[in-house]
Structure formats: C-alpha cells, structure tokens
Scaffold this active site. Structure first.
Site, PDB file in Angstrom:
ATOM      1  N   ILE A 138       0.966  -1.565   0.063  1.00 60.32           N
ATOM      2  CA  ILE A 138      -0.045   0.061   0.113  1.00 60.32           C
ATOM      3  C   ILE A 138       0.867   1.283  -0.011  1.00 60.32           C
ATOM      4  O   ILE A 138       0.394   2.208   0.095  1.00 60.32           O
ATOM      5  CB  ILE A 138      -0.986   0.232   1.311  1.00 60.32           C
ATOM      6  CG1 ILE A 138      -0.329  -0.313   2.270  1.00 60.32           C
ATOM      7  CG2 ILE A 138      -2.349  -0.817   0.858  1.00 60.32           C
ATOM      8  CD1 ILE A 138      -1.066   0.116   3.759  1.00 60.32           C
TER       9      ILE A 138
ATOM     10  N   VAL B 246       5.145   2.693  -0.910  1.00 61.68           N
ATOM     11  CA  VAL B 246       6.578   2.527  -1.210  1.00 61.68           C
ATOM     12  C   VAL B 246       7.324   3.585  -0.943  1.00 61.68           C
ATOM     13  O   VAL B 246       6.908   4.825  -1.165  1.00 61.68           O
ATOM     14  CB  VAL B 246       6.825   2.121  -2.766  1.00 61.68           C
ATOM     15  CG1 VAL B 246       8.187   1.922  -2.944  1.00 61.68           C
ATOM     16  CG2 VAL B 246       5.877   0.977  -3.134  1.00 61.68           C
ATOM     17  N   GLY B 247       8.538   3.640  -0.194  1.00 61.14           N
ATOM     18  CA  GLY B 247       9.075   4.883  -0.008  1.00 61.14           C
ATOM     19  C   GLY B 247      10.764   4.433  -0.064  1.00 61.14           C
ATOM     20  O   GLY B 247      11.224   3.025  -0.307  1.00 61.14           O
TER      21      GLY B 247
ATOM     22  N   PHE C  24      12.856   3.924   2.411  1.00 59.71           N
ATOM     23  CA  PHE C  24      13.064   3.109   3.256  1.00 59.71           C
ATOM     24  C   PHE C  24      12.510   1.574   3.002  1.00 59.71           C
ATOM     25  O   PHE C  24      13.362   0.650   3.321  1.00 59.71           O
ATOM     26  CB  PHE C  24      12.227   3.483   4.505  1.00 59.71           C
ATOM     27  CG  PHE C  24      11.916   2.354   5.575  1.00 59.71           C
ATOM     28  CD1 PHE C  24      13.293   2.401   6.640  1.00 59.71           C
ATOM     29  CD2 PHE C  24      11.330   1.678   6.144  1.00 59.71           C
ATOM     30  CE1 PHE C  24      13.388   1.551   7.525  1.00 59.71           C
ATOM     31  CE2 PHE C  24      11.093   0.849   6.991  1.00 59.71           C
ATOM     32  CZ  PHE C  24      12.297   0.804   7.803  1.00 59.71           C
ATOM     33  N   GLY C  25      11.523   1.490   2.117  1.00 59.47           N
ATOM     34  CA  GLY C  25      11.158   0.165   1.723  1.00 59.47           C
ATOM     35  C   GLY C  25       9.720   0.049   1.507  1.00 59.47           C
ATOM     36  O   GLY C  25       9.070   1.103   0.946  1.00 59.47           O
ATOM     37  N   LYS C  26       9.016  -0.738   1.792  1.00 58.29           N
ATOM     38  CA  LYS C  26       7.622  -1.010   1.191  1.00 58.29           C
ATOM     39  C   LYS C  26       6.564  -1.137   2.577  1.00 58.29           C
ATOM     40  O   LYS C  26       7.151  -1.783   3.669  1.00 58.29           O
ATOM     41  CB  LYS C  26       7.142  -2.275   0.333  1.00 58.29           C
ATOM     42  CG  LYS C  26       7.908  -2.082  -0.930  1.00 58.29           C
ATOM     43  CD  LYS C  26       7.546  -3.271  -1.744  1.00 58.29           C
ATOM     44  CE  LYS C  26       8.234  -3.307  -3.302  1.00 58.29           C
ATOM     45  NZ  LYS C  26       8.432  -4.220  -3.994  1.00 58.29           N
ATOM     46  N   VAL C  27       5.404  -0.767   2.368  1.00 55.25           N
ATOM     47  CA  VAL C  27       4.386  -0.756   3.420  1.00 55.25           C
ATOM     48  C   VAL C  27       3.277  -1.810   2.962  1.00 55.25           C
ATOM     49  O   VAL C  27       3.082  -1.574   1.689  1.00 55.25           O
ATOM     50  CB  VAL C  27       3.850   0.347   3.800  1.00 55.25           C
ATOM     51  CG1 VAL C  27       2.900   0.177   5.109  1.00 55.25           C
ATOM     52  CG2 VAL C  27       5.002   1.437   4.179  1.00 55.25           C
TER      53      VAL C  27
ATOM     54  N   ASP D 228       9.499  16.128  11.035  1.00 60.53           N
ATOM     55  CA  ASP D 228       8.790  15.735   9.573  1.00 60.53           C
ATOM     56  C   ASP D 228       7.374  15.841   9.526  1.00 60.53           C
ATOM     57  O   ASP D 228       6.586  15.174   9.043  1.00 60.53           O
ATOM     58  CB  ASP D 228       9.424  14.499   9.197  1.00 60.53           C
ATOM     59  CG  ASP D 228       9.469  14.368   7.856  1.00 60.53           C
ATOM     60  OD1 ASP D 228       9.160  15.460   7.091  1.00 60.53           O
ATOM     61  OD2 ASP D 228       9.761  13.219   7.188  1.00 60.53           O
TER      62      ASP D 228
END
Ligand SMILES: *[C@@H]1O[C@H](CO)[C@@H](O)[C@H](O)[C@H]1NC(C)=O
Ligand SMILES: *[C@@H]1O[C@H](CO)[C@@H](O)[C@H](O)[C@H]1NC(C)=O
Ligand SMILES: *[C@@H]1O[C@H](CO)[C@@H](O)[C@H](O)[C@H]1NC(C)=O
Ligand SMILES: *[C@@H]1O[C@H](CO)[C@@H](O)[C@H](O)[C@H]1NC(C)=O
Ligand SMILES: *[C@@H]1O[C@H](CO)[C@@H](O)[C@H](O)[C@H]1NC(C)=O
Ligand SMILES: *[C@@H]1O[C@H](CO)[C@@H](O)[C@H](O)[C@H]1NC(C)=O
Ligand SMILES: *[C@@H]1O[C@H](CO)[C@@H](O)[C@H](O)[C@H]1NC(C)=O
Ligand SMILES: *[C@@H]1O[C@H](CO)[C@@H](O)[C@H](O)[C@H]1NC(C)=O
Ligand SMILES: *[C@@H]1O[C@H](CO)[C@@H](O)[C@H](O)[C@H]1NC(C)=O
Ligand SMILES: *[C@@H]1O[C@H](CO)[C@@H](O)[C@H](O)[C@H]1NC(C)=O
Length: 829
Positions: free
Chosen positions: A533, A535-536, A538-541, A652
C-alpha cells in the site's frame, strides 16, 4: 506658520468631539469632473485598467513633449495588478514639467505610480530623480528600484495630499539627479484628484495645550490600514479612491488580539453626510480588539509599529466604531503614541454616542532623529483605573500622514534593502515589517520572507537533482504510511547524529511487542506485491493481518539491501514504544530477525490526510472535518512537545504523516527523524538539517538549530494545504507559486488569499473562522521561531476557529486556561 491655539485640555476634547463627529467643511465638496486627471504616462491613447478605471495619455499635459520619450517595460512582473499604467513609462533625460489646471478651492491627491523595470536601453536601477509639485518637494534622489527592493514590492505608489493652490495651476516637475552620470527619470502613472478638506486642527502628543492646524499642510500618506479587516481596493473606498491595507503585518510581536466584524443586523451609520469621506463603512465594520480575557489584556499592549523618516511631524488618525457595546464607560482604554500618552481615557461610545456610529481621533507627533529610532509606535491598553466593565481596547482603522517641513519638503532617504545573510540571528523584538514600508505599501512578500525565497531557489535546484529518488512527492503510488529518507535534504543521511540510535535494547524494554518473521510472512502473504500500500526510500508498506487474521495492521519493511534509515528505524521504535496518545499513531510491535527490520502499526483505514485534499478521487472533506483533523493533529504534536519528560520535536510534520483512522481521527506518524533528549529548559538542539522540502522551517535551515517551533512552521504549511487543497511544493507552477507557504503568505499580504482557497470548501467557511484560521497560520509561518506561536496556542486557536464555524453567534468566551496557552508566548515577542 501653523497657528497654535492655547486651549485647556478639556476644551480640546469637547471641541474635537464636535469636529470629528459632525464633519465641518468650509467649502462644500462638489468638484467638476474636469478637476481630476488620471494619466498613463508614455501611453499614446486612453486605456482601461483591470479595475475598470480609465487612464488617459499624458502627452498634452507636458509643457515640452519633445524633451522625453515613451517606452515599454521589458518584462511584466506577475504581481502587477494591471498592465495599465505600469507597462508603459515616460522617460526623461532632463527636467520636465506637467501642467494641470485645477480648481483653486480644493485639496488634491497626487498619486505617483512607478514600476522598476528595464525600459528599452534604460535600466531603472540607474535612475535617481526628484519630483516637485506646487512648490513642495515630494521626492528627492528617489530610486524606484532600491525602494521596491527594500519593500519587496513589484511596484510603488506614492500618495500625497496637496493643499489648495490659489493660482489654479499645478506644476509637477520631474528632474533626474545630477549626482549620477547616466541618471534619468521615469514615471508610469499620475493621478491628480480633487478631494474635500478632511484635515483640521489636532492636538500634539506630549503638549497637552497645543494644537496644530493640519489643514494648512501638504502631506504624504505613509500607512492606511483597515484594522482587523481586509484590503480595500480604490474603487471600494468611499469616493476618494484610497487603498486600505490589512494591518496584521504591522502588529508588534504576536499580540494579535482578535478580529471581529459587525453583525449584519448592526448598521454602521455615519453621524453626518461629510463623514463618509473620512473612511468607508468597510473600515468601520471590522475591528481588532485584545481578546476575551481581561487578565491577559492587562498584561499586554495591542501595538503596531511603523518605519518612518525622522525629523518630520506625523499625523496619526485612528478610526473607531464599536458594534458590540452601547454604553459609556463599558470599555475605556489608553492610547500611546511613541510611548507617550496621547489619550488616557478613550471611550468609543462616549465619543461616538452609540453603537455602530463611526468616530475618529487624530494626534500629531514630531519624531526627531535624536533617539536614533525611526519607528512610530501606536499602542492601546485598557484603562483599569476608571473601572470599565470590560478591560479591552479596540481599533478599526489607522492612517499615518507625514507633514511637510519648514523647507516645504516631504522627501526622505531611500530605504536600505535588507540583506538576508545579515539578518539578526537571535530573536529580535519583532518589527513586523523589517523593510521600510514608506508611503503607500503594496502588501507583497515581506522582507522577512526573503529568506524563504532564497531557500526556495536552493530547494528547486535540489528537487530537479533528486527527482528520481523523490517518490513521495512525485510518484503516483502515494503511500499512506510515512516513508523514510524520501523527500529529505541531501547529504545528511549516513552521518546523522540522530538520537536514540544506539538503543536497540528499548525494543525489549518498552511496550513494544516482538513478532517473528514467520508471523509477518503469514500476515502479508509472504510479502505479496498485491498487499503493498505504499513505497518509500526505506522500503515497502504492506497491509497485513496478525493474531489469526483478526487484526488488520500496517507493516513497514525496510529494504534489506538498504542501509538507509537504520537510525530512523531504531529511533521510531525507541520513541513510539514509549508514547501512547490518541493522536499519535500506535506502534504495535516490531520484528528484527534475519537482518529484517519490520514495524507493525495500527491500520489507518482512511489513509493519509493528503490523499483527501488533492490528487485523488476521494470526495473532498468538508471544512469542519478538515478543522477537526487539524485539531487532532495539533493535539498530537502538542503532546510531543509538552506531554513527555523531554520535549520531542517531530521534525517531519507534513500531510502524508497525518493519518486518519476509520472514524477520521487524526494520528501523527513517522517518528524516524524525531529528536528527543532536549530538556525543557534548553531552547534548542543543534542538528543537521532534515525534514521535507516545502515544509522546512527557514530558520532551522539557516541556523541548523532545531526547536519545537520548527514543527510549528511545518504544521503551518499543512494548515495552508488543508485550506488551499494543493501540495506544499508544486514545481510545475510558475516560480512564485511553487512554494505554498510563500504563495499563500504573499496572497494574504495582498488580500487575495480568497482566490486560492480550495473551491470545494470556499462557500462553507465562516468568515470570522477563516480570518482567525489564516492569521494563526501566517503566525506559524513567521520567519523567526520566536515569533511563532507555541503548538498549544495553535491548538487553542484552531479550537476557537471550530467554535466560530459551528456557532458564530455563540458566546465567545473560552476557558481562561486555554486563553493562557494562547497568550503565553506573546510575552516573548
Ligand atoms: C516635437 O517633435 C515633432 C516631430 O518630432 C515636431 O513636429 C514638433 O514641432 C516638435 N515640437 C516642439 C515643441 O518642438
Ligand atoms: C508652471 O510651469 C509653466 C511652464 O514651465 C510656467 O509658465 C508657470 O508659470 C508655472 N506655474 C506655476 C504656478 O509655477
Ligand atoms: C561622470 O563622468 C565623468 C567623466 O566621464 C567622471 O569624471 C565622473 O567621475 C563621473 N561621475 C560620476 C558620479 O560617476
Ligand atoms: C468591492 O465592492 C464590490 C461591489 O460592492 C464587491 O463585490 C467586492 O467584493 C468588493 N471588493 C473588496 C475587496 O472588498
Ligand atoms: C443580531 O441577530 C442575532 C441573531 O438573530 C441576535 O442574537 C443578536 O442579538 C442581534 N444583534 C442585535 C444588535 O440586534
Ligand atoms: C535630523 O535633524 C537633526 C538636527 O537638525 C540632524 O542632526 C539629523 O542629521 C537629522 N536626521 C536626518 C536623518 O535627517
Ligand atoms: C517605545 O518603547 C519600546 C519598547 O519599550 C522601545 O523599543 C521603543 O524604542 C520606544 N520608542 C520610542 C520612540 O521611544
Ligand atoms: C504599554 O505601553 C506604555 C507606553 O509605551 C508603557 O508605559 C506600558 O508599560 C505598556 N504596558 C505593557 C503591559 O506593556
Ligand atoms: C508646510 O507648508 C506650509 C505651506 O502650505 C507652510 O506654511 C508651513 O510652514 C510648512 N510647514 C512647516 C512645519 O513649516
Ligand atoms: C541618493 O540615494 C543613494 C541610495 O540611497 C545614496 O547612496 C546617495 O548617497 C544619495 N545621494 C544623495 C545626494 O543624497
């Protein structure tokens, strides 16, 4: 010479009451239309401007037209209100005179319009010149481009009011300066407009028995403000084509007080016919007062500060109209001008005679250069000695005029542009506009925002450079969970000194639950792509289930090959496992097996705030829903700042880090960058700049010192996102619109904020609520952290807005504790 009448103080008050209420005029004001001239200089034909005013060619008023040339500006600044008269100019290489035949019976406005551009071979930065009219020196060694730069305005209007001249001709002479070799003069527009005599004898501050007959002076309008109200364009003035500006840029510190507007069932009625020329109803129907809490009002002055030229006498005209109270002695306050008492017992109803009746008071004050202070202070404070019913004070309008000196001069030096790098770094007592706002100011971007503009340049360069990596802002798959290390400043990743980084043991110690990798695999269909759901960097969610498919969760998995975000990962666990709050996203647990770094959160059914504001198919949120979400988020951040043992700075805050659960409760998320370990009595932590562009506090960027006010700034940007329904940064827009913070603040200053409000909600916002909301946001975006409100004050103000929205006519008194929060920081500014 001015006639000085010796009158006892009481008789002054009585006399001025009569004078100001029933406006007396020696000659009735019924000018013929031939007594006014509106000229677009350098233009050969008549033209109509954006407001429908007709501007004529200037040629036939020039005594020697061949002495000059007409030229067209080479570029058009987008903030020009109209191409006419600014895009054409008349250029003079030597002295030239315009001659107007005018009625000898009237005072006249002289308005001069200048647009500093390049005109063919003439660069306006080489232009220094003087302007005289009717024997008075209006401008001397005047540089349009220096003045515009200092005021950060695209164009300059200078307004003068010249006394009636017996001889029936007005000569306006423009002369290039002889001190510069290539100097030339230019002008874009001239207005000569007859006006009634609206000036009379006024008391001098500090000399209780002296009056000054201002009616015999030529003057320059320095400031003209609709206090507590909006910009009023020339065609909405009461017949004298004056422009009225918003007063908030001039308020000292953060003591904004509260603004109010007359109910529709209160009619504003002038005491006499002539009084309408003093100011339009729009000025009298809005006001600023101190606030609902008497105790707080006793502790501060409602203060405006203006930059002026020394060695001149100023006429300060204050406009009042009370549309709430109707009895004498209900509200009595003192008026101070430059720290001297101008009026000890101001009682608006006592002066005007009733509710909704306009009244004004004027004071003259000489400002010499001895104190080294070129500021004029106007301050109001409740007079508690006379025991009024309300400890409050009020102001509806404010004008400041500079009077000619003995040499018939009105010209002052050019203002000095502020260099961004030289701005004082420590919290100065805030003069709201650092630039010298001489003359009629055109609310554009404030000097204090120049820093932001510089920053923006850097930001845009960075965004271009980093476009690929910056998925959060530009990819269409917008994740709903915070995405690490994306859209953040460059060069600060691996050498971060992020706190909490060493403390993996907190994984076991806190409230955080351990998950096995097997459980996680099961819950996500072995990290099935269909469950992704977000993507960044850092990785995926993933969307997942735990506890035998009973509990829906969000699972954030660090990309195993990525070293990015290790610190952030640990930091988030460290913080979130210790914090529990309705408005902070809950971390359920973590998994750290096989070099995997996985975090498990509550599932937020409604995703991010951002995806309900723009660039999505979701139905738009109502204004009230938006306010409630903002209040929830503000509570979360306020808790971070004050609720724990140490202040926690989120670092942030942005609309993708505010999540919404199935009941639309806002939850602040992403603590990867948060800073803690900064004890309450310490004012800041030094740190490497991190955060998201578009939301980044300019002061933090410059000084690399983080305070809780950096979150306040970022939250201010979120509030504008919510109001305007557009991203914090949108590089596809024209330059001045790219940054929402800059664009919205400049629209606010120009009085055009209306135009950029999200059209979905525009119609449903209560006006009072909107004004209060916007003032709060603008304060959050102050250049200097010290000038910004605390998160507690922001929260209180948002709650107040919601109250206004839901119950505009309800009682406006709020719990004193809350008000205290709001005003607690005012003392610092
Ligand atoms: C100005 O110049 C025009 C043509 O360039 C000429 O016809 C006219 O006579 C001149 N006028 C004066 C006053 O010199
Ligand atoms: C205005 O200027 C014209 C031409 O320069 C001159 O003849 C006239 O005397 C001047 N009038 C006044 C009132 O100065
Ligand atoms: C103007 O030009 C002259 C000769 O070209 C030069 O001597 C003088 O210094 C210049 N003055 C200024 C103010 O630039
Ligand atoms: C000016 O007046 C017009 C007509 O009364 C009104 O529609 C408009 O909103 C006013 N503009 C402002 C900025 O007050
Ligand atoms: C204006 O109208 C409101 C609502 O009808 C009412 O509560 C209020 O008292 C009225 N104010 C005046 C001054 O009549
Ligand atoms: C103001 O007047 C004083 C005394 O005449 C003089 O010393 C000073 O230079 C003047 N200041 C300015 C800015 O003109
Ligand atoms: C008035 O008081 C303020 C604050 O006390 C001070 O900063 C300012 O310089 C004073 N102004 C004058 C003109 O004395
Ligand atoms: C308000 O201003 C006056 C005049 O400058 C000053 O004497 C007074 O101390 C101020 N009061 C407060 C509460 O700041
Ligand atoms: C201002 O101009 C008037 C002429 O209208 C003159 O009489 C007066 O002396 C001037 N002001 C001062 C302070 O001298
Ligand atoms: C004219 O203005 C410029 C810029 O403000 C200044 O540097 C210069 O000294 C001024 N010249 C005179 C003669 O006042």
């Amino acid at each position: 010479m001015d006639s000085k009448i010796q009158i006892h103080i009481w008789s002054i008050i009585i006399i001025s009451c009569t004078i100001t209420k029933v406006h007396s005029q020696n000659k009735p004001f019924n000018p013929s239309s031939s007594d006014s001239f509106i000229l677009a200089c350098g233009s050969t034909s008549d033209a109509i401007d954006a407001n429908g005013r007709k501007w004529s060619s200037d040629t036939k008023f020039l005594t020697s037209p061949n002495n000059s040339l007409s030229a067209t500006a080479q570029s058009q600044d987008p903030s020009l209100p109209s191409t006419i008269p600014y895009m054409t100019a008349r250029i003079f290489k030597s002295s030239a005179t315009y001659t107007f035949s005018i009625s000898p019976n009237f005072r006249h406005w002289i308005r001069l319009h200048f647009y500093p551009s390049s005109y063919e071979n003439f660069d306006s930065s080489n232009s220094f010149f003087s302007v005289t009219a009717g024997g008075f020196i209006l401008l001397d060694n005047f540089s349009v481009s220096i003045t515009a730069e200092a005021l950060t305005q695209a164009y300059i209007i200078r307004e003068f009011s010249i006394i009636s001249l017996d001889y029936g001709t007005l000569n306006l002479t423009i002369t290039p300066s002889s001190s510069y070799n290539d100097s030339f003069a230019f002008i874009n527009g001239i207005e000569i407009i007859s006006m009634p005599e609206i000036f009379q004898s006024v008391p001098m501050v500090g000399f209780s028995d002296e009056n000054m007959d201002t009616g015999s002076y030529t003057m320059q309008t320095m400031f003209r403000l609709n206090v507590g109200g909006n910009y009023i364009p020339a065609n909405n003035d009461s017949g004298l084509s004056r422009i009225w500006y918003d007063d908030s840029p001039y308020i000292y510190g953060a003591g904004f007080g509260v603004t109010s507007q007359a109910d529709s069932n209160v009619s504003i009625a002038y005491p006499s016919d002539g009084a309408k020329f003093i100011a339009p109803v729009d000025v009298y129907s809005t006001a600023r007062s101190m606030g609902p809490t008497a105790k707080l009002n006793q502790n501060y002055n409602l203060t405006w500060v203006f930059e002026i030229d020394v060695n001149f006498t100023y006429l300060v005209r204050l406009h009042f109209c009370d549309f709430h109270l109707d009895k004498v002695n209900q509200m009595v306050f003192s008026i101070f001008i430059n720290n001297q008492t101008a009026e000890a017992e101001a009682d608006v109803i006592g002066w005007s005679g009733g509710k909704g009746v306009p009244v004004y008071r004027e004071y003259a004050i000489y400002v010499n250069g001895r104190s080294g202070d070129d500021h004029l202070w106007v301050a109001l404070h409740p007079n508690v000695e006379v025991k009024p019913e309300f400890y409050d004070s009020i102001l509806n309008g404010l004008e400041i005029f500079k009077l000619n000196d003995t040499k018939l001069n009105l010209a002052g030096p050019n203002p000095v542009p502020v260099k961004v790098e030289e701005q004082p770094m420590q919290g100065r007592p805030m003069s709201p506009s650092k630039s010298r706002n001489h003359g009629v100011i055109i609310g554009s971007v404030l000097g204090s925002l120049a820093g932001c503009c510089l920053l923006l340049g850097i930001i845009i360069a960075f965004i271009k450079h980093n476009k690929k990596r910056d998925r959060d802002e530009f990819s269409s798959t917008i994740g709903w969970l915070p995405i690490y290390a994306s859209s953040r400043s460059s060069g600060t990743r691996s050498n971060s000194k992020s706190s909490g980084s060493s403390n993996i043991s907190s994984l076991g110690g806190g409230l955080c639950r351990h998950f096995s990798l097997a459980e996680i695999r099961l819950g996500t269909d072995d990290f099935s792509e269909s469950r992704v759901i977000g993507v960044g960097g850092f990785g995926k969610v993933y969307k997942g289930f735990i506890d035998g498919n009973t509990t829906k969760v969000a699972i954030k998995r660090a990309n195993p090959s990525s070293e990015q975000g290790v610190h952030e990962f640990l930091n988030e666990i460290d913080l979130l496992s210790k914090l529990r709050h309705l408005h902070l996203v809950s971390l359920i647990g973590a998994c750290e097996e096989n070099n995997e770094m996985i975090l498990v959160y509550d599932y937020m059914a409604n995703g991010t705030l951002r995806e309900h504001l723009y660039k999505s198919d979701n139905p738009p949120l109502s204004w009230e829903q938006r306010l409630r979400i903002c209040i929830g988020a503000a509570r979360g951040i306020h808790y971070l700042h004050t609720g724990a043992k140490y202040t926690i700075i989120h670092r942030d805050v942005k609309s993708t880090n505010i999540l919404l659960d199935e009941k639309w409760v806002a939850k602040v998320s992403d603590f990867g960058l948060s800073k803690t370990g900064y004890a309450v009595n310490q004012t800041h932590v030094s740190t490497i700049v991190k955060g998201s562009f578009g939301y980044l506090d300019p002061e933090y960027f410059r000084r690399q010192q983080l305070t809780d006010k950096s979150d306040v700034y970022s939250f201010g940007v979120v509030l504008f996102e919510v109001l305007c329904g557009r991203p914090a940064l949108n590089p596809s827009l024209p330059k001045e619109q790219v940054s929402l913070a800059d664009w919205a603040v400049s629209n606010y200053r120009m009085g055009t904020l209306d135009e950029i409000i999200d059209p979905h909600i525009k119609g449903e916002i209560n006006l009072e609520c909107l004004k209060h909301f916007v003032e709060t946001v603008v304060k959050c975006l102050c250049d200097h952290g010290l000038d910004r409100p605390s998160m507690g004050a922001v929260l209180w103000n948002l709650e107040y807005c919601l109250q206004m929205q839901n119950n505009p006519n309800g009682p406006k008194i709020v719990a004193e504790r809350k008000a205290n929060d709001a005003y607690a920081m005012y003392a610092h500014c």
